[in-house]
Design an enzyme around this catalytic site. Sequence first.
Site, PDB file in Angstrom:
ATOM      1  N   ARG A  62      -2.834   7.327 -19.424  1.00 16.69           N
ATOM      2  CA  ARG A  62      -2.914   5.932 -18.940  1.00 16.69           C
ATOM      3  C   ARG A  62      -4.214   5.280 -19.413  1.00 16.69           C
ATOM      4  NH1 ARG A  62      -1.731   6.294 -12.724  1.00 16.69           N
ATOM      5  NH2 ARG A  62      -1.873   4.024 -12.798  1.00 16.69           N
ATOM      6  N   ASN A  97      -4.583  -1.977  -8.372  1.00 15.82           N
ATOM      7  CA  ASN A  97      -4.457  -1.490  -9.744  1.00 15.82           C
ATOM      8  C   ASN A  97      -5.746  -0.837 -10.210  1.00 15.82           C
ATOM      9  OD1 ASN A  97      -1.967  -2.752  -9.600  1.00 15.82           O
ATOM     10  ND2 ASN A  97      -2.651  -4.597 -10.676  1.00 15.82           N
ATOM     11  N   ILE A  98      -5.586   0.121 -11.095  1.00 11.79           N
ATOM     12  CA  ILE A  98      -6.777   0.809 -11.638  1.00 11.79           C
ATOM     13  C   ILE A  98      -7.040   0.388 -13.084  1.00 11.79           C
ATOM     14  CG2 ILE A  98      -6.529   2.737 -10.039  1.00 11.79           C
ATOM     15  CD1 ILE A  98      -5.281   4.408 -12.237  1.00 11.79           C
ATOM     16  N   ASP A  99      -6.268  -0.612 -13.554  1.00 14.83           N
ATOM     17  CA  ASP A  99      -6.555  -1.147 -14.893  1.00 14.83           C
ATOM     18  C   ASP A  99      -7.674  -2.193 -14.783  1.00 14.83           C
ATOM     19  OD1 ASP A  99      -3.576  -2.919 -14.266  1.00 14.83           O
ATOM     20  OD2 ASP A  99      -5.482  -3.950 -14.569  1.00 14.83           O
ATOM     21  N   HIS A 114      -8.227   1.154  -5.060  1.00 17.46           N
ATOM     22  CA  HIS A 114      -7.702   2.478  -5.423  1.00 17.46           C
ATOM     23  C   HIS A 114      -8.449   3.090  -6.598  1.00 17.46           C
ATOM     24  CE1 HIS A 114      -3.562   1.537  -3.405  1.00 17.46           C
ATOM     25  NE2 HIS A 114      -4.514   1.821  -2.534  1.00 17.46           N
ATOM     26  N   SER A 183       4.865  -4.058  -4.027  1.00 13.08           N
ATOM     27  CA  SER A 183       6.105  -3.797  -3.284  1.00 13.08           C
ATOM     28  C   SER A 183       5.851  -3.652  -1.792  1.00 13.08           C
ATOM     29  CB  SER A 183       6.754  -2.504  -3.815  1.00 13.08           C
ATOM     30  OG  SER A 183       5.896  -1.396  -3.554  1.00 13.08           O
ATOM     31  N   LEU A 209       8.227 -10.445  -7.995  1.00  7.24           N
ATOM     32  CA  LEU A 209       9.505 -10.588  -8.706  1.00  7.24           C
ATOM     33  C   LEU A 209      10.650 -10.649  -7.711  1.00  7.24           C
ATOM     34  CD1 LEU A 209      10.585 -10.686 -11.620  1.00  7.24           C
ATOM     35  CD2 LEU A 209      10.994  -8.222 -11.477  1.00  7.24           C
ATOM     36  N   GLU A 210      10.476  -9.892  -6.601  1.00  7.40           N
ATOM     37  CA  GLU A 210      11.536  -9.838  -5.573  1.00  7.40           C
ATOM     38  C   GLU A 210      10.870  -9.613  -4.226  1.00  7.40           C
ATOM     39  OE1 GLU A 210      13.510  -6.493  -7.231  1.00  7.40           O
ATOM     40  OE2 GLU A 210      11.784  -5.224  -6.857  1.00  7.40           O
ATOM     41  N   ALA A 226       5.377 -12.805 -12.651  1.00  4.74           N
ATOM     42  CA  ALA A 226       4.027 -13.259 -12.291  1.00  4.74           C
ATOM     43  C   ALA A 226       3.482 -14.302 -13.266  1.00  4.74           C
ATOM     44  CB  ALA A 226       3.087 -12.053 -12.249  1.00  4.74           C
TER      45      ALA A 226
HETATM   46  C1  BV8 Z   1      -4.926   6.408   3.288  1.00  6.61           C
HETATM   47  C2  BV8 Z   1      -3.550   6.011  -7.306  1.00  6.61           C
HETATM   48  C3  BV8 Z   1      -6.071   7.166   5.163  1.00  6.61           C
HETATM   49  C4  BV8 Z   1      -4.061   5.490  -8.534  1.00  6.61           C
HETATM   50  C5  BV8 Z   1      -2.339   5.110  -5.470  1.00  6.61           C
HETATM   51  C6  BV8 Z   1       3.207   6.441   6.771  1.00  6.61           C
HETATM   52  C7  BV8 Z   1       2.854   5.198   7.247  1.00  6.61           C
HETATM   53  C8  BV8 Z   1       1.692   4.563   6.817  1.00  6.61           C
HETATM   54  C9  BV8 Z   1       0.876   5.175   5.879  1.00  6.61           C
HETATM   55  C10 BV8 Z   1       1.240   6.394   5.403  1.00  6.61           C
HETATM   56  C11 BV8 Z   1       2.379   7.038   5.855  1.00  6.61           C
HETATM   57  N1  BV8 Z   1       2.455   8.223   5.200  1.00  6.61           N
HETATM   58  C12 BV8 Z   1       1.395   8.342   4.383  1.00  6.61           C
HETATM   59  C13 BV8 Z   1       0.640   7.244   4.504  1.00  6.61           C
HETATM   60  C14 BV8 Z   1      -0.584   6.935   3.809  1.00  6.61           C
HETATM   61  C15 BV8 Z   1      -0.354   6.628   2.334  1.00  6.61           C
HETATM   62  C16 BV8 Z   1       0.842   5.730   2.104  1.00  6.61           C
HETATM   63  O1  BV8 Z   1       0.770   4.549   2.320  1.00  6.61           O
HETATM   64  N2  BV8 Z   1       1.941   6.345   1.650  1.00  6.61           N
HETATM   65  C17 BV8 Z   1       3.135   5.553   1.406  1.00  6.61           C
HETATM   66  C18 BV8 Z   1       3.860   6.091   0.194  1.00  6.61           C
HETATM   67  C19 BV8 Z   1       3.986   5.578   2.676  1.00  6.61           C
HETATM   68  N3  BV8 Z   1      -1.551   5.928   1.915  1.00  6.61           N
HETATM   69  C20 BV8 Z   1      -2.619   6.620   1.532  1.00  6.61           C
HETATM   70  O2  BV8 Z   1      -2.649   7.837   1.466  1.00  6.61           O
HETATM   71  C21 BV8 Z   1      -3.853   5.805   1.238  1.00  6.61           C
HETATM   72  N4  BV8 Z   1      -4.939   6.362   1.976  1.00  6.61           N
HETATM   73  O3  BV8 Z   1      -4.030   5.974   3.975  1.00  6.61           O
HETATM   74  O4  BV8 Z   1      -6.029   7.009   3.759  1.00  6.61           O
HETATM   75  C22 BV8 Z   1      -7.276   7.926   5.478  1.00  6.61           C
HETATM   76  C23 BV8 Z   1      -7.899   7.679   6.667  1.00  6.61           C
HETATM   77  C24 BV8 Z   1      -9.010   8.367   6.981  1.00  6.61           C
HETATM   78  C25 BV8 Z   1      -9.519   9.300   6.099  1.00  6.61           C
HETATM   79  C26 BV8 Z   1      -8.906   9.543   4.888  1.00  6.61           C
HETATM   80  C27 BV8 Z   1      -7.762   8.853   4.565  1.00  6.61           C
HETATM   81  C28 BV8 Z   1      -4.228   5.852  -0.228  1.00  6.61           C
HETATM   82  C29 BV8 Z   1      -3.196   5.141  -1.040  1.00  6.61           C
HETATM   83  C30 BV8 Z   1      -3.644   5.069  -2.496  1.00  6.61           C
HETATM   84  C31 BV8 Z   1      -2.832   6.039  -3.296  1.00  6.61           C
HETATM   85  N5  BV8 Z   1      -3.081   5.842  -4.698  1.00  6.61           N
HETATM   86  N6  BV8 Z   1      -2.572   5.092  -6.743  1.00  6.61           N
HETATM   87  C32 BV8 Z   1      -3.003   5.464  -9.574  1.00  6.61           C
HETATM   88  O5  BV8 Z   1      -2.565   6.546 -10.009  1.00  6.61           O
HETATM   89  O6  BV8 Z   1      -2.641   4.350  -9.932  1.00  6.61           O
HETATM   90  S1  BV8 Z   1      -1.109   4.141  -4.822  1.00  6.61           S
HETATM   91  C33 BV8 Z   1       0.079   3.603  -5.936  1.00  6.61           C
HETATM   92  O7  BV8 Z   1       0.940   2.700  -5.230  1.00  6.61           O
HETATM   93  C34 BV8 Z   1      -0.424   2.727  -7.011  1.00  6.61           C
HETATM   94  O8  BV8 Z   1      -1.676   3.016  -7.416  1.00  6.61           O
HETATM   95  C35 BV8 Z   1      -0.396   1.339  -6.462  1.00  6.61           C
HETATM   96  O9  BV8 Z   1      -1.706   0.936  -6.275  1.00  6.61           O
HETATM   97  C36 BV8 Z   1       0.224   1.506  -5.140  1.00  6.61           C
HETATM   98  C37 BV8 Z   1       1.052   0.351  -4.708  1.00  6.61           C
HETATM   99  O10 BV8 Z   1       2.096   0.164  -5.648  1.00  6.61           O
HETATM  100  P1  BV8 Z   1       2.378  -1.326  -6.172  1.00  6.61           P
HETATM  101  O11 BV8 Z   1       1.155  -1.815  -6.844  1.00  6.61           O
HETATM  102  O12 BV8 Z   1       2.919  -2.149  -5.073  1.00  6.61           O
HETATM  103  O13 BV8 Z   1       3.459  -1.041  -7.283  1.00  6.61           O
HETATM  104  P2  BV8 Z   1       5.030  -0.870  -7.067  1.00  6.61           P
HETATM  105  O14 BV8 Z   1       5.578  -0.321  -8.329  1.00  6.61           O
HETATM  106  O15 BV8 Z   1       5.308  -0.169  -5.781  1.00  6.61           O
HETATM  107  O16 BV8 Z   1       5.549  -2.371  -6.891  1.00  6.61           O
HETATM  108  C38 BV8 Z   1       5.445  -3.281  -7.985  1.00  6.61           C
HETATM  109  C39 BV8 Z   1       5.957  -4.613  -7.501  1.00  6.61           C
HETATM  110  O17 BV8 Z   1       5.840  -5.556  -8.587  1.00  6.61           O
HETATM  111  C40 BV8 Z   1       7.438  -4.601  -7.120  1.00  6.61           C
HETATM  112  O18 BV8 Z   1       7.596  -5.274  -5.886  1.00  6.61           O
HETATM  113  C41 BV8 Z   1       8.125  -5.375  -8.248  1.00  6.61           C
HETATM  114  O19 BV8 Z   1       9.216  -6.145  -7.759  1.00  6.61           O
HETATM  115  C42 BV8 Z   1       7.022  -6.293  -8.699  1.00  6.61           C
HETATM  116  N7  BV8 Z   1       7.146  -6.703 -10.116  1.00  6.61           N
HETATM  117  C43 BV8 Z   1       7.653  -6.000 -11.150  1.00  6.61           C
HETATM  118  N8  BV8 Z   1       7.567  -6.749 -12.284  1.00  6.61           N
HETATM  119  C44 BV8 Z   1       6.968  -7.906 -11.949  1.00  6.61           C
HETATM  120  C45 BV8 Z   1       6.697  -7.880 -10.564  1.00  6.61           C
HETATM  121  N9  BV8 Z   1       6.117  -8.907  -9.923  1.00  6.61           N
HETATM  122  C46 BV8 Z   1       5.789  -9.994 -10.663  1.00  6.61           C
HETATM  123  N10 BV8 Z   1       6.020 -10.087 -11.992  1.00  6.61           N
HETATM  124  C47 BV8 Z   1       6.603  -9.075 -12.664  1.00  6.61           C
HETATM  125  N11 BV8 Z   1       6.827  -9.208 -13.987  1.00  6.61           N
END
Ligand code: BV8
Length: 235
Positions: A62, A97-99, A114, A183, A209-210, A226
């Site tokens: 990446r 994002n990390i970009d 992140h 999302s 997007l949605e 976007a």
């Molecule tokens: C934490 C790493 C606490 C870098 C990432 C249950 C309930 C609540 C929380 C949790 C739970 N179970 C677990 C958790 C915690 C967990 C979490 O939320 N899990 C989820 C899966 C349920 N969260 C964590 O662990 C976080 N830390 O909670 O810490 C804590 C407290 C005390 C002490 C210690 C810890 C840490 C989360 C960070 C994880 N790292 N990335 C990398 O490799 O990139 S997260 C990963 O998902 C990505 O990095 C990104 O940042 C993140 C979010 O994704 P999106 O950016 O939304 O991308 P996605 O593909 O999902 O969606 C894209 C959207 O764009 C779509 O809607 C699409 O329609 C739209 N789109 C597409 N094309 C277009 C568009 N929009 C416009 N134009 C277009 N052309």
Amino acid sequence: MHQTADQPSIVILTGAGISKESGLDTFRCADGIWNKVSLEDVATPEGFARDPDMVHGFYNARRAQLADPTLSPNAAHEALARLEREWPGEVLVVTQNIDDLHERGGSKNVLHMHGELKKVRCEGCRAVAVWDGDLGRDSACPTCGVAGAMRPHVVWFGEMPLGMERIYAALEDCALFLSVGTSGNVYPAAGFVHHVLETSGGRTVELNLEPSQGATLFAEQHYGPATEVVPAFVD
Ligand code: BV8
């Protein structure tokens, strides 16, 4: 534009969708990253401990993509940078994002909650350094010189995101909360709109997007690519 403290502020949360039209993959779309590799294997501390070479390979690929000279910020990144220049109050981009496309698109006030693909961290001395090219299990820390303790400066699942105090303070003070290209699956970012509703009561707008998981929490929504909906909203 000189920002004055008493002017209303804006917080913008962005996700992978804002970089999609620049050619970077999202995570949860049909062709998304988590449909090609398991997040448990490459985006958790346990995965890194189990197979550091696989995780380094995932982030090296990446990082190499980000170094591609044909990759550039798009009209959405540029519109947010224009908003920052023209808005009299503070504009803070909180990106998942990390970009580095926000910075390359002209945004100055960016918080990578992140982490950042172009930075690495030493597990020994904790120093963070800018890193081009591949990182490996034997890479030496540019600060302390110790080899074998380097990791991507990226927040994995189960790890605390960066800048949370600053983010919550900004959310509690903002007149506008704009969510772009996410999302709404990942917390705590997915909960920011709720925090705004409970504290500042600022205007909440989703540009995506949605509809995201949290779409109904937003007072306004505009859907489309976007590069169309963000400039249309900003201008
Ligand atoms: C934490 C790493 C606490 C870098 C990432 C249950 C309930 C609540 C929380 C949790 C739970 N179970 C677990 C958790 C915690 C967990 C979490 O939320 N899990 C989820 C899966 C349920 N969260 C964590 O662990 C976080 N830390 O909670 O810490 C804590 C407290 C005390 C002490 C210690 C810890 C840490 C989360 C960070 C994880 N790292 N990335 C990398 O490799 O990139 S997260 C990963 O998902 C990505 O990095 C990104 O940042 C993140 C979010 O994704 P999106 O950016 O939304 O991308 P996605 O593909 O999902 O969606 C894209 C959207 O764009 C779509 O809607 C699409 O329609 C739209 N789109 C597409 N094309 C277009 C568009 N929009 C416009 N134009 C277009 N052309």
